[in-house]
Design an enzyme around this catalytic site. Structure first.
Site, PDB file in Angstrom:
ATOM      1  N   TYR A   1      43.340 112.684   5.273  1.00 25.39           N
ATOM      2  CA  TYR A   1      43.325 113.219   3.902  1.00 25.39           C
ATOM      3  C   TYR A   1      44.193 114.464   3.861  1.00 25.39           C
ATOM      4  O   TYR A   1      44.081 115.330   4.728  1.00 25.39           O
ATOM      5  CB  TYR A   1      41.901 113.580   3.471  1.00 25.39           C
TER       6      TYR A   1
ATOM      7  N   GLU B   1      45.314 116.537   0.644  1.00 30.60           N
ATOM      8  CA  GLU B   1      45.603 116.986  -0.730  1.00 30.60           C
ATOM      9  C   GLU B   1      46.427 118.266  -0.670  1.00 30.60           C
ATOM     10  O   GLU B   1      46.148 119.161   0.134  1.00 30.60           O
ATOM     11  CB  GLU B   1      44.299 117.306  -1.461  1.00 30.60           C
TER      12      GLU B   1
ATOM     13  N   ASP C   1      65.565 107.038 -14.320  1.00 31.75           N
ATOM     14  CA  ASP C   1      64.626 106.202 -13.571  1.00 31.75           C
ATOM     15  C   ASP C   1      65.479 105.271 -12.703  1.00 31.75           C
ATOM     16  O   ASP C   1      65.853 104.183 -13.120  1.00 31.75           O
ATOM     17  CB  ASP C   1      63.722 105.412 -14.515  1.00 31.75           C
TER      18      ASP C   1
ATOM     19  N   THR D   1      61.845 104.471  -6.738  1.00 40.30           N
ATOM     20  CA  THR D   1      60.949 103.805  -5.794  1.00 40.30           C
ATOM     21  C   THR D   1      61.578 103.931  -4.408  1.00 40.30           C
ATOM     22  O   THR D   1      62.795 104.129  -4.274  1.00 40.30           O
ATOM     23  CB  THR D   1      60.775 102.309  -6.114  1.00 40.30           C
TER      24      THR D   1
ATOM     25  N   LYS E   1      62.430  98.388  -2.645  1.00 37.02           N
ATOM     26  CA  LYS E   1      63.666  97.802  -3.197  1.00 37.02           C
ATOM     27  C   LYS E   1      64.827  97.987  -2.204  1.00 37.02           C
ATOM     28  O   LYS E   1      64.623  97.941  -1.002  1.00 37.02           O
ATOM     29  CB  LYS E   1      63.987  98.391  -4.574  1.00 37.02           C
TER      30      LYS E   1
ATOM     31  N   ARG F   1      56.439 100.657   0.082  1.00 39.45           N
ATOM     32  CA  ARG F   1      56.185 100.706  -1.359  1.00 39.45           C
ATOM     33  C   ARG F   1      55.783 102.137  -1.700  1.00 39.45           C
ATOM     34  O   ARG F   1      54.874 102.696  -1.080  1.00 39.45           O
ATOM     35  CB  ARG F   1      55.051  99.760  -1.739  1.00 39.45           C
TER      36      ARG F   1
HETATM   37  C1  PLP Z   1      63.075 100.948 -13.624  1.00 41.31           C
HETATM   38  C2  PLP Z   1      61.737 100.912 -12.948  1.00 41.31           C
HETATM   39  N1  PLP Z   1      60.903 101.938 -13.103  1.00 41.31           N
HETATM   40  C3  PLP Z   1      59.695 101.971 -12.522  1.00 41.31           C
HETATM   41  C4  PLP Z   1      59.269 100.929 -11.727  1.00 41.31           C
HETATM   42  C5  PLP Z   1      57.881 100.984 -11.182  1.00 41.31           C
HETATM   43  O1  PLP Z   1      57.734 100.896  -9.813  1.00 41.31           O
HETATM   44  P1  PLP Z   1      56.303 100.487  -9.206  1.00 41.31           P
HETATM   45  O2  PLP Z   1      56.179  99.020  -9.362  1.00 41.31           O
HETATM   46  O3  PLP Z   1      56.410 100.952  -7.779  1.00 41.31           O
HETATM   47  O4  PLP Z   1      55.255 101.227  -9.958  1.00 41.31           O
HETATM   48  C6  PLP Z   1      60.105  99.836 -11.522  1.00 41.31           C
HETATM   49  C7  PLP Z   1      59.663  98.708 -10.685  1.00 41.31           C
HETATM   50  O5  PLP Z   1      60.246  97.675 -10.593  1.00 41.31           O
HETATM   51  C8  PLP Z   1      61.371  99.820 -12.148  1.00 41.31           C
HETATM   52  O6  PLP Z   1      62.217  98.791 -12.004  1.00 41.31           O
END
Ligand code: PLP
Length: 417
Positions: A63, A65, A209, A235, A238, A244
């Site tokens: 843990y 935090e 994003d 992320t 990918k 993940r």
């Molecule tokens: C553009 C975009 N944002 C956010 C996410 C969210 O990722 P997660 O599935 O890990 O929550 C994804 C996932 O495919 C994504 O393609």
């Protein structure tokens, strides 16, 4: 089982198998499925055995935090080092002033970015979901659509390209507090400079994003959002090929706000095994081998797009700059959902997706996983032919399945050395 060697050792499925054969069977079955079918889901990849080792390590017990040096729990001195390494590697890899590596997922990272910059009720301009926006970009089923006032921009129905004029017009009309650029299915490079210009004009934050392209950015195969965006969310799975999870990058002026938005605002204890695995992946992504990998991913995606176009499928934007492409299988006489089923029966796993034409479901494919397996352009050309064969004629699926089994057998994701 041919892939069982992957899971040998003291912390392995051997142990699980003795205690809980039912679950061990499921782990091995999934490994077998991943190893004998073609993984064309654009969001997936095969992590390295080193990443898997970190994930399955006793760091999962800890843990922690808070942040390194300022934890709410005792005994964090070793995991603190892991997190510091992950942060330093992420900063160096992406040339960012600050990195937060605690987000449990890409969605958690987006939530934290909004929490850092916005208040409930603020207006946000993002790609509309029917055009390729993610759930976190304003879906009414998601916190984003419930707590913020989202306005959606789109892609040009003919070219499939982001309509930057529309982005500018919507920004001038709605004066959003933030503009989000990023998508689940856009196959071309995002023009971050163009988004920055509009954000500056209307006084909005720019949130990139980069969940999809971030691995290509790491490998120098796609432009970086870091110099343009106030906050980059991503992320770590990918193309980046880590565990993940999610992460955030920003300038030092927003570092404290971003950190507080992750913990304690939207998350509790950090997952130290995942953070260690992220550090491993960032280390791998900093190597020349990963740079070559990222460029090969794009080369394979381009070849796949050309091959599918030659087979008669309609390829959105006419091709790709990235690891992903979207296609409409209608010219071959099948809709997206039927196509996904036929391809699954033939051993090709992928998603349906929205296309620029409203109400048409297409297919989204990616080359990150097959490239990790060592497949190159020659194999990808063949995959395009197999793909179209399985789509055109349901009865050809069995033959294609055999060829896919042969191909994946020659390029195992986890070879036995
Ligand atoms: C553009 C975009 N944002 C956010 C996410 C969210 O990722 P997660 O599935 O890990 O929550 C994804 C996932 O495919 C994504 O393609």
């Amino acid at each position: 089982m041919p892939v069982a060697h992957m899971l040998e050792g003291p912390l392995s499925v051997d142990v699980l198998g003795r205690q809980d054969p039912e679950l061990a069977e499921i782990l091995l079955g999934e490994l077998e499925r991943q190893s004998t079918t073609l993984q064309l889901i654009a969001a997936e990849n095969f992590t390295s055995p080193a990443v898997l080792a970190a994930l399955g390590s006793p760091l999962a017990n800890k843990y922690a935090e808070g942040y390194p040096g300022a934890r709410h729990h005792g005994g964090c001195e070793i995991v603190d080092v892991a997190e510091r390494i992950a942060v330093e590697r992420a900063k160096a890899l992406f040339g960012a002033d600050h990195a937060n590596v605690q987000s449990h997922s890409g969605s958690s990272a987006v939530l934290a970015a909004y929490a850092a910059l916005l208040r409930p009720g603020d207006t946000v301009l993002a790609m509309g979901l029917p055009h390729g926006g993610h759930l976190t970009h304003g879906s009414p089923a998601n916190f984003s659509g419930r707590w913020f006032d989202f306005v959606g921009y789109g892609v040009d129905p003919e070219s499939g390209l982001i309509d930057h004029e529309q982005v500018r017009t919507l920004a001038r009309t709605h004066r959003p507090k933030a503009i989000v650029c990023g998508s689940i299915s856009y196959p071309r490079h995002i023009d971050y400079a163009a988004f920055r210009e509009v954000a500056d004009e209307v006084g909005a934050y720019l949130i990139a994003d980069a969940a999809h392209p971030i691995g290509l950015v790491a490998g120098g195969a796609a432009p970086s959002p870091v110099p343009y965006a106030d906050v980059v969310c991503a992320t770590t799975h990918k193309v980046l090929r880590g565990p993940r999870g999610g992460m955030l990058l920003c300038g030092s002026e927003l570092a404290e706000r971003v950190d507080r938005a992750v913990f304690p605002f939207t998350q509790g204890g950090a997952q130290m095994h995942t953070i260690a695995a992220k550090a491993v992946a960032f280390g791998e992504a900093a190597t020349p081998a990963f740079t070559a990998y990222a460029h090969q991913v794009v080369a394979n995606a381009r070849v796949l797009a050309q091959g599918l176009a030659a087979e008669g499928l309609a390829v959105t934007t006419g091709g790709t700059d990235t690891h992903l492409l979207t296609v409409d299988p209608a010219p071959l006489g099948v809709d997206g959902r039927t196509a996904r089923g036929r391809l699954a029966a033939a051993g090709m796993v992928l998603d349906t997706c929205a296309l620029p034409h409203p109400d048409v479901r297409g297919l989204r494919l990616g080359t990150a996983a097959l490239t990790t397996q060592g497949m190159g352009e020659a194999e990808t050309v063949r995959i395009a032919v197999l793909f179209a064969t399985a789509l055109r004629d349901e009865s050809a699926g069995r033959g294609v399945r055999e060829e896919v089994r042969d191909l994946t057998g020659r390029f195992p994701p986890y070879p036995a050395h």
